[in-house]
Design a protein around this motif. Sequence first.
Motif, PDB file in Angstrom:
ATOM      1  N   TYR A 134       2.852  -1.673   1.679  1.00 59.38           N
ATOM      2  CA  TYR A 134       1.536  -1.088   1.434  1.00 59.38           C
ATOM      3  C   TYR A 134       0.476  -2.178   1.353  1.00 59.38           C
ATOM      4  O   TYR A 134       0.736  -3.285   0.879  1.00 59.38           O
ATOM      5  N   LEU A 136      -3.601  -2.618  -0.134  1.00 60.25           N
ATOM      6  CA  LEU A 136      -4.609  -1.985  -0.987  1.00 60.25           C
ATOM      7  C   LEU A 136      -5.867  -1.679  -0.196  1.00 60.25           C
ATOM      8  O   LEU A 136      -6.407  -2.538   0.496  1.00 60.25           O
ATOM      9  N   TYR A 273      -3.250   2.263  -2.550  1.00 65.99           N
ATOM     10  CA  TYR A 273      -2.453   1.534  -1.566  1.00 65.99           C
ATOM     11  C   TYR A 273      -2.146   2.434  -0.374  1.00 65.99           C
ATOM     12  O   TYR A 273      -1.830   3.621  -0.544  1.00 65.99           O
TER      13      TYR A 273
END
Length: 287
Positions: A134, A136, A273
Amino acid sequence: MSPDDWHLTEDLDGFLARAGDFLRSRPALHTVPLTVTEALRTRGADAYGAEAPIFGRLERAGEVRAIFFRTPPRRLNLTPLTPEEADSLADYLADLGRPLPGVSADHDTATAFAEAWQRHTGATPTLYERQCLYRLGTLTPPEPLPEGRGRVAGTQDRDQLMLWYREFVDAIGEVSSSDASSWVDARIASGRVTFWETPDGTPVSMAGVTPMVAGQIRVAPVYTPARLRGRGYAGAATVEVSRAALAAGAEEVLLFADLANPISNGLYQRIGYRPVTDFAVYDFSCP
């Protein structure tokens, strides 16, 4: 392509001189080799155990196209490869007679290498874990946050961090490549672990971060003891370290989550995320 296009070394400085620009070209996808090589560069072999790490690069026409590394006893780690490149690497490493416990890479690369390794060695690959990387986007703290506050762990927290580090390693079923005391001391010295603590000052969760390299910081690990889960503590701790990473100037803040855990994946997406790509981890049995 030929296995001769692969080059193996234990010389970290020489490896980075050839492959550093390639690694910095895709900071998110290369987050693991960037952070591991930085730890080895700054702390030496003690950062990842007694056995010498190995590094390799795929180079054609003077240009680095991919790399691999391994810090024993951990698995082989790869940057993205085509199926043909994965096969040539498996051929190259099999000819060297180097046994491998497994591989970790983006999903397509890991799967292609696992299949190639089976063809070249007879070892049986078993899918150990699927992860999502992931990145952000917009940090969105959960509302309401649990009561308490974030606090950077200090020397007075050494015993607590030692305990939680061991519990974390056991919980994820991994083999630690460094002892708990080294891990804890390095992170206390650099202020890279944050507790979420209750109003009375009791730590209830922790989140760590890697050093910033090539503009990226990765959140790792995030851990809450089992008896304290489900109360929002991990989300609060993750928000704290994510906010600090942005304040430190990180262009990309990243983390991995086990795709078998919908709770953590949902949490990370709720706080901002966004998925980059899936990764896969395979274990290899002896042929």
